[in-house]
Write a protein that holds these residues in place. Structure first.
Motif, short mmCIF file in Angstrom:
data_model
loop_
_atom_site.label_atom_id
_atom_site.label_comp_id
_atom_site.label_asym_id
_atom_site.label_seq_id
_atom_site.Cartn_x
_atom_site.Cartn_y
_atom_site.Cartn_z
N GLN A 173 27.13 19.24 -5.02
CA GLN A 173 27.95 18.11 -5.46
C GLN A 173 29.25 18.58 -6.09
O GLN A 173 29.85 17.87 -6.90
CB GLN A 173 27.16 17.26 -6.47
N CYS A 224 23.23 20.87 -8.76
CA CYS A 224 24.64 20.48 -8.69
C CYS A 224 25.48 21.29 -7.70
O CYS A 224 26.66 20.97 -7.50
CB CYS A 224 25.26 20.59 -10.08
N GLU A 239 32.24 18.79 -5.15
CA GLU A 239 33.48 18.03 -4.94
C GLU A 239 33.62 16.87 -5.93
O GLU A 239 34.73 16.36 -6.15
CB GLU A 239 33.53 17.50 -3.50
N SER A 240 32.51 16.47 -6.56
CA SER A 240 32.58 15.35 -7.52
C SER A 240 32.30 15.78 -8.94
O SER A 240 32.05 14.95 -9.81
CB SER A 240 31.55 14.27 -7.11
N TRP A 241 32.33 17.10 -9.19
CA TRP A 241 32.07 17.59 -10.56
C TRP A 241 33.04 16.94 -11.55
O TRP A 241 34.26 16.90 -11.32
CB TRP A 241 32.25 19.10 -10.62
N THR A 294 28.94 10.80 -12.09
CA THR A 294 28.19 11.98 -11.67
C THR A 294 27.45 12.57 -12.86
O THR A 294 27.90 12.47 -14.01
CB THR A 294 29.13 13.04 -11.05
N MET A 336 33.56 13.87 -12.35
CA MET A 336 34.02 12.50 -12.09
C MET A 336 33.05 11.51 -12.72
O MET A 336 31.89 11.82 -13.00
CB MET A 336 34.10 12.25 -10.57
#
Length: 565
Positions: free
Chosen positions: A244, A241, A246-248, A253, A250
Motif C-alpha cells: 500500500q 503495508c 502509494e497511499s502511505w 489509510t 493519506m
C-alpha cells in the motif's frame, strides 16, 4: 599424536575458538539484518545489506584483538603470571606475532567483503533515485524525508549526483577510504621482503595504525545504513503495508509513512579497552626509555659483530630475554630488538649486534667501529633501552633435558643461557633442574665463531674441573667454507684442539642430520620431556618442528620453542 598434542594442541584450540567466534558473529549479524525492522532497507539493497553488516561485526572483534599481541609489557606480565601454573599456556605467548598476523589477515578479508558489499549498496541507492517512478517502492522509499531530511532511508538525496561524490562527502565514505588506504599500506609494507630489506619503510608505515583506529571509531557516526524505528514498526508493519506504499500517509489509510534511523556507533565500545591498554603500554615504554643507560664496554668482534656492555639502574633480567634499543644520534624514531647475551648473575647487561643494515652500520660507526684508535667513554653515543621482555628461552631451566639450536647470530639467547648455567654451577646452586644440555650452532663462516668460542672454552674448562663433562654436549657446524680453509683444516685435523674454535670438540662440516640427532637423544632419555629451543630462520624452524612432531622414541616428548620477536 602425543607430541602433536603437547606442541600444538592448545594453539589449535585457541585458533578454533577464534575462528568459531568470527563465524558466530558473521552468521548472527547476517541474520539480524533479515528481520522485519530492515525490510524496507532490503527493498533498496537486497542481500548486500547483510553482506556489509556481518563482516563489520567481525571487523570490530578482530580490531579489538589486533593490538593485544604487540603489547609487550602485557605479554611479559601474563608470562610471569601463568608460567608457574601452565608452561604450555605460557608458550602460546611466544606465538604472539603469528597470531597478530592471522588477525591482520582476517581484518583484510572482512574489509574486502565489507567494501564490495557497500559498493553494491551505493549502486542500489543511486539506482533507486535515478529510476523516478512513483509506482516503484524503491523510489518512494528514496523520497521519504526529502522535505525535512529528518527520517530518510536513502543517503543519496538527489539524482543530480553520483556514488563517488557521496563517498567523499559523507563521514562513512571519507573515513572508509582513509581506513582502506591505511590498511593497504600497513599490510603491503609488512611483507617479509620489504620488512627485511627496508625495515624503516615497514616501521614508519606500520604507525598508520593510529590513523586506521581513528577512522574506524568515527566510521559509524554518519549512521548511513538505516532501519525502521521501533515506534514506526508498530504503525507501519511491512508485512501489511508494503503493498500500500502509494497511499502511505493519506487520509483513510492505516499505514503512515515509515520512519527510519541509523544504529548508534558501536565500534568504539569494542576497541576502547585495547586502545587504552596500548596507550598505557607506550607510556611505560617511554618512561623506561628515559632512564639513563651507561655503555661500560665496547668490543669489536670479527665478522662485523659489535658487543655493547651496558648498565642501567634497576635493570633486572632473566635468561634469553631481549630489549629494544634506540640510538638518538642514528635515528630519533627507530627502535630495534636485540637478545641479551649476558647472564642474570652478571653486574651488567650486554648485546651482540651483527652489522647488516643502515641502522646497525650507523651504530657501529657511532661507537667507533670504523676508527683505529680507542673511542673515549664520553664520546660514546647515548642509548635508550626498553625492556627486558620475555621469550621462549626463559623456560629453558624448566626441562630436565634441553636442545639449544642457534644459527649464525641467532646463538645470542643461548649465550645468556650457557653463561647462567656456568654461574649456577660455580656457585653450586642445587636448584638447577636441567641435567643435560645439547647445544647446536650452525654458522656460515669461520670468523663468526670467535666471540662465542671464548665462552665455550670457559664452560668446557669449568665442566671438566667439576667432573661434569657429560652435562653439556655441543656440536658446532660450519655450513660454508673456502678451499684454502679446507686445506688448513685437513692439515690440523689431528691436533688436540679444533683449529677454528680452539675447543676440544672438533667443528663439523655441513648441516646436522636432524633425524639421527633426535633419534639418539630420544633413545638416551626415555619418558622425558625434551625442550627444543631455536633462534634461527623459518626454514630451520619448520625442519625442527616436524622432527619434534614425528619423534617419540621410548615415550619421549619433544616440545618445540622458537624465539619470535
Amino acid at each position: 599424536m602425543g607430541n602433536f598434542a603437547a606442541n600444538e594442541g592448545l594453539s589449535v584450540f585457541v585458533i578454533l575458538v577464534w575462528l568459531g567466534i568470527n563465524a558466530y558473529l558473521f552468521v548472527q549479524f547476517y541474520m539480524n539484518f533479515l528481520t522485519e525492522r530492515w525490510f524496507y532497507t532490503r527493498v533498496l539493497l537486497g542481500d548486500a545489506l547483510s553482506w556489509a553488516r556481518a563482516p563489520a561485526a567481525c571487523l570490530n572483534f578482530n580490531c579489538m584483538l589486533i593490538l593485544l599481541p604487540v603489547c609487550r609489557n602485557l605479554l611479559s606480565f601474563l608470562r610471569g603470571s601463568i608460567q608457574c601454573c601452565s608452561r604450555t599456556a605460557a608458550r602460546q605467548l611466544d606465538r604472539n606475532i603469528t597470531f597478530h598476523k592471522l588477525v591482520a589477515y582476517m581484518i583484510a578479508f572482512h574489509t574486502a567483503v565489507h567494501i564490495i558489499a557497500h559498493l553494491f549498496n551505493f549502486e542500489w541507492f543511486m539506482g533507486a533515485q535515478l529510476y523516478r517512478n512513483s509506482s516503484s517502492l524503491p523510489f518512494v522509499l528514496s523520497q521519504i524525508g526529502t522535505g525535512d531530511n529528518a527520517s530518510y532511508l536513502n543517503p543519496i538525496r538527489t539524482d543530480q549526483t553520483n556514488p563517488t561524490i557521496v563517498m567523499f562527502t559523507t563521514i562513512a565514505g571519507l573515513t572508509g577510504v582513509v581506513i582502506t588506504l591505511a590498511l593497504i599500506l600497513i599490510i603491503t609494507s609488512s611483507m617479509e621482503v620489504i620488512r627485511r630489506s627496508y625495515f624503516e619503510v615497514f616501521w614508519y608505515t606500520h604507525h598508520l595504525f593510529i590513523i586506521f583506529f581513528i577512522g574506524l571509531v568515527f566510521h559509524g557516526f554518519g549512521r548511513i545504513v538505516r532501519g525502521q524505528t521501533a515506534t514506526s514498526l508498530l504503525e507501519n508493519k511491512p508485512s501489511q503495508c508494503k503493498d500500500q506504499f502509494e497511499s502511505w500517509g493519506m487520509n483513510g489509510t492505516f499505514c503512515p509513512k515509515p520512519e527510519f534511523a541509523g544504529n548508534p556507533p558501536m565500534t568504539w565500545k569494542w576497541v576502547v579497552g585495547p586502545m587504552i591498554l596500548y596507550v598505557c603500554e607506550r607510556l611505560v615504554r617511554f618512561y623506561r626509555s628515559q632512564q639513563k643507560v651507561v655503555i661500560t664496554k665496547v668490543v669489536m668482534h670479527p665478522s662485523k659483530t659489535l658487543e655493547l656492555q651496558m648498565k642501567r639502574k634497576g635493570f633486572s633480567m632473566e635468561v634469553g630475554q631481549y630489549v629494544f634499543m634506540q640510538c638518538p644520534c642514528v635515528s630519533q624514531l627507530e627502535w630495534h630488538p636485540f637478545t641479551l647475551t649476558s647472564a642474570p648473575e652478571e653486574d651488567h647487561f650486554s648485546v651482540h649486534i651483527r652489522i647488516v643494515g643502515d641502522w646497525t652500520q650507523g651504530l657501529y660507526e657511532a661507537c667507533g667501529g670504523d676508527k683505529n684508535e680507542t673511542q673515549e667513554a664520553w664520546k660514546l653515543p647515548k642509548m635508550a633501552i626498553d625492556g627486558p621482555f620475555g621469550t621462549a628461552s626463559e623456560d629453558v631451566f624448566g626441562y630436565e633435558v634441553v636442545m639449544l639450536v642457534g644459527a649464525g647470530i641467532g646463538v645470542t639467547p643461548f649465550a645468556s643461557v650457557l653463561k647462567s648455567v656456568w654461574y649456577k654451577h660455580i656457585q653450586e646452586n642445587q636448584n638447577v633442574f636441567t641435567k643435560k644440555i645439547y647445544f647446536y650452532w650452525l654458522c656460515p663462516e669461520t670468523q663468526a665463531f670467535e666471540w662465542f668460542a671464548d665462552l665455550l672454552q670457559s664452560l668446557e674448562g669449568q665442566m671438566t674441573e667439576k667432573g661434569m663433562v657429560d652435562f653439556l654436549s655441543y656440536n658446532i657446524y660450519l655450513t660454508r667454507w673456502k678451499e684454502t680453509e679446507a686445506a688448513h683444516f685437513r692439515v690440523h685435523h689431528e691436533a688436540e684442539n679444533d683449529p677454528i674454535t680452539g675447543l676440544k670438540q672438533k667443528t663439523l662440516y655441513g648441516k646436522p642430520n636432524w633425524d639421527n640427532e633426535f633419534t639418539t637423544i630420544g633413545t638416551k632419555h626415555p619418558e622425558k620431556k625434551v625442550g627444543v629451543f631455536l633462534c634461527g630462520p623459518t626454514q630451520l624452524a619448520d625442519v625442527l618442528e616436524k622432527q619434534c612432531l614425528s619423534h617419540s622414541e621410548a615415550g619421549v616428548k619433544f616440545i618445540f620453542n622458537k624465539e619470535n620477536f
